[in-house]
Design a protein around this motif. Structure first.
Motif, short mmCIF file in Angstrom:
data_model
loop_
_atom_site.label_atom_id
_atom_site.label_comp_id
_atom_site.label_asym_id
_atom_site.label_seq_id
_atom_site.Cartn_x
_atom_site.Cartn_y
_atom_site.Cartn_z
N GLY A 18 -4.76 -13.06 14.11
CA GLY A 18 -5.15 -12.64 12.77
C GLY A 18 -4.90 -11.15 12.59
N PHE A 19 -4.75 -10.74 11.33
CA PHE A 19 -4.36 -9.36 11.04
C PHE A 19 -5.15 -8.83 9.84
N GLY A 20 -5.46 -7.55 9.90
CA GLY A 20 -6.18 -6.93 8.80
C GLY A 20 -5.72 -5.51 8.58
N VAL A 21 -5.76 -5.07 7.33
CA VAL A 21 -5.44 -3.69 7.01
C VAL A 21 -6.34 -3.23 5.87
N HIS A 22 -6.92 -2.07 6.05
CA HIS A 22 -7.71 -1.45 4.99
C HIS A 22 -7.45 0.05 5.02
N GLU A 23 -7.31 0.64 3.85
CA GLU A 23 -7.22 2.08 3.75
C GLU A 23 -7.90 2.54 2.48
N PHE A 24 -8.34 3.78 2.49
CA PHE A 24 -9.03 4.32 1.32
C PHE A 24 -8.26 5.52 0.79
N ALA A 25 -7.90 5.47 -0.48
CA ALA A 25 -7.25 6.58 -1.17
C ALA A 25 -7.95 6.78 -2.50
N ARG A 26 -7.91 7.98 -3.03
CA ARG A 26 -8.61 8.26 -4.28
C ARG A 26 -7.98 7.52 -5.45
N ARG A 27 -6.66 7.33 -5.40
CA ARG A 27 -5.95 6.54 -6.40
C ARG A 27 -4.93 5.68 -5.69
N ASP B 126 -1.71 7.08 -3.72
CA ASP B 126 -1.94 8.34 -3.04
C ASP B 126 -1.92 8.12 -1.53
N PHE B 127 -1.72 9.20 -0.77
CA PHE B 127 -1.84 9.10 0.66
C PHE B 127 -3.28 8.76 1.02
N ALA B 128 -3.43 7.89 2.00
CA ALA B 128 -4.77 7.45 2.37
C ALA B 128 -5.55 8.58 3.04
N ILE B 129 -6.83 8.67 2.69
CA ILE B 129 -7.73 9.59 3.39
C ILE B 129 -7.92 9.11 4.82
N ALA B 130 -8.04 7.81 4.99
CA ALA B 130 -8.13 7.20 6.31
C ALA B 130 -7.85 5.71 6.15
N GLY B 131 -7.39 5.10 7.22
CA GLY B 131 -7.11 3.67 7.15
C GLY B 131 -6.99 3.08 8.54
N ALA B 132 -6.90 1.76 8.60
CA ALA B 132 -6.81 1.06 9.88
C ALA B 132 -5.98 -0.20 9.73
N THR B 133 -5.23 -0.50 10.78
CA THR B 133 -4.52 -1.77 10.89
C THR B 133 -4.98 -2.44 12.17
N LEU C 124 0.81 -1.21 0.00
CA LEU C 124 0.00 0.00 0.00
C LEU C 124 0.85 1.27 0.00
N ILE C 125 2.17 1.11 0.14
CA ILE C 125 3.06 2.27 0.21
C ILE C 125 3.41 2.73 -1.20
N GLY C 126 2.88 3.86 -1.60
CA GLY C 126 3.24 4.48 -2.87
C GLY C 126 3.18 3.53 -4.05
N HIS C 127 4.21 3.59 -4.91
CA HIS C 127 4.35 2.74 -6.08
C HIS C 127 5.64 1.94 -5.96
N PHE C 128 5.82 0.96 -6.86
CA PHE C 128 6.96 0.06 -6.71
C PHE C 128 8.29 0.80 -6.78
N GLN C 129 8.34 1.91 -7.54
CA GLN C 129 9.59 2.68 -7.60
C GLN C 129 9.94 3.24 -6.22
N GLY D 49 1.21 7.35 7.27
CA GLY D 49 2.20 6.36 6.89
C GLY D 49 1.84 4.96 7.37
N GLU D 50 2.01 3.98 6.49
CA GLU D 50 1.66 2.60 6.83
C GLU D 50 2.62 1.99 7.85
N TYR D 51 3.93 2.18 7.66
CA TYR D 51 4.89 1.59 8.59
C TYR D 51 4.80 2.19 9.99
N PRO D 52 4.71 3.52 10.14
CA PRO D 52 4.52 4.06 11.49
C PRO D 52 3.27 3.50 12.18
N THR D 53 2.18 3.36 11.42
CA THR D 53 0.95 2.86 12.02
C THR D 53 1.08 1.39 12.40
#
Length: 295
Positions: A180-189, A192-199, A100-105, A123-127
């Protein structure tokens, strides 16, 4: 635009890094993967007289299991974390947030330590570090110390790192049992940085009661945060009695500093955040309830 002029330093080892930080003081900034810092410099949103490049230090790279903790070197790239079989087995949440972090580059150049030290609230890793109660290792010329993730993120792009310290590794506890583990986040594309998400991380006992629960929130404040009230509300309860949508709503309770910007209003981000918690919680308990879930 181009960055303002700066002096570039490429130390040979960690001892040299610490010596440079002592010498240069507040005029120095650590450069790891550069995927966040470089655009900010190019846009002249920030400026430092000296950049200390640690991206080629082998001693800061690698993944190692020590007891019940998986240690990831600060210089380990996102791509390496995402491809590592030990990470996938021992810290599944870390593995799952990586795509979910940016693009492969970005993932090929960005580093785990750089992302955690940057302390972006989206940020996904800090969360993930906060959710799993990770430990951040900081090193200076005075020695090493460990900072609990709960104490590490102090404000927008601010951390508990002291002057002269560099983040050298992050230790992630390994969850066992019926976890068990779950992660969901919502971004427009995508990217992009997530508008909101949860781990979410959960552990069930043999009677299908929630033994342990951790809920991390991203994009919903000035720092990554934990939904402690929602966590405590489900611990000890039978899984059949827990409604995921109610967990999502409870996770949003008391959040009085949710940002509003061109991406969405406070009420919109709150609704999105609640839905992301609900979905991530559902995924986590579904996985934990499986007979073969990380026993």
């Amino acid at each position: 635009m181009k960055p303002a002029p700066f002096a570039y330093h490429r130390p040979h080892d960690l001892e040299d890094v610490c010596a440079l930080l002592d010498e240069l003081g507040d005029d120095a900034k650590i450069l790891a993967g550069g995927q966040s810092l470089t655009p900010m410099l190019a846009l002249r949103l920030t400026h430092f007289e000296n950049l200390v490049d640690i991206s080629r230090l082998r001693e800061l790279q690698g993944i190692e299991r020590r007891g019940d903790t998986l240690w990831v070197g600060a210089g380990t790239t996102h791509a390496a974390v995402g491809a590592d079989d030990v990470v996938r087995t021992d810290v599944p949440l870390l593995n799952r947030v990586t795509p979910l972090i940016g693009h492969f580059q970005i993932r090929n150049r960005g580093t785990l330590g750089g992302a955690v030290a940057h302390a972006d609230p989206a940020g996904e890793y800090p969360t993930a570090a906060l959710t799993l109660d990770a430990v951040i290792e900081a090193t200076s010329s005075a020695g090493r110390r460990e900072i609990p993730a709960a104490e590490f993120f102090t404000g927008l792009w601010e951390t508990a790192l002291a002057p002269g310290e560099v983040l050298t590794a992050v230790g992630f506890p390994v969850w066992r049992g019926r976890s068990g583990f779950g992660v969901h986040e919502f971004a427009r594309r995508h990217g992009d940085f997530a508008i909101a998400g949860a781990t979410v991380a959960t552990e069930l006992d043999d009677d299908d009661r929630v033994k342990r629960c951790a809920i991390g929130l991203l994009g919903l404040g000035s720092t990554p945060r934990r939904a402690h009230e929602a966590e405590q509300a489900v611990i000890g309860r039978k899984l059949a009695d827990v409604v995921a949508d109610e967990v999502g709503e409870l996770a949003m309770r008391g959040l009085d500093d949710i940002p509003a910007d061109q991406q969405g209003s406070v009420s919109y981000r709150t609704r999105v955040g609640s839905a992301m918690v609900s979905r991530a919680f559902t995924d986590a308990v579904t996985e934990a309830s499986r007979e073969n879930a990380y026993a």
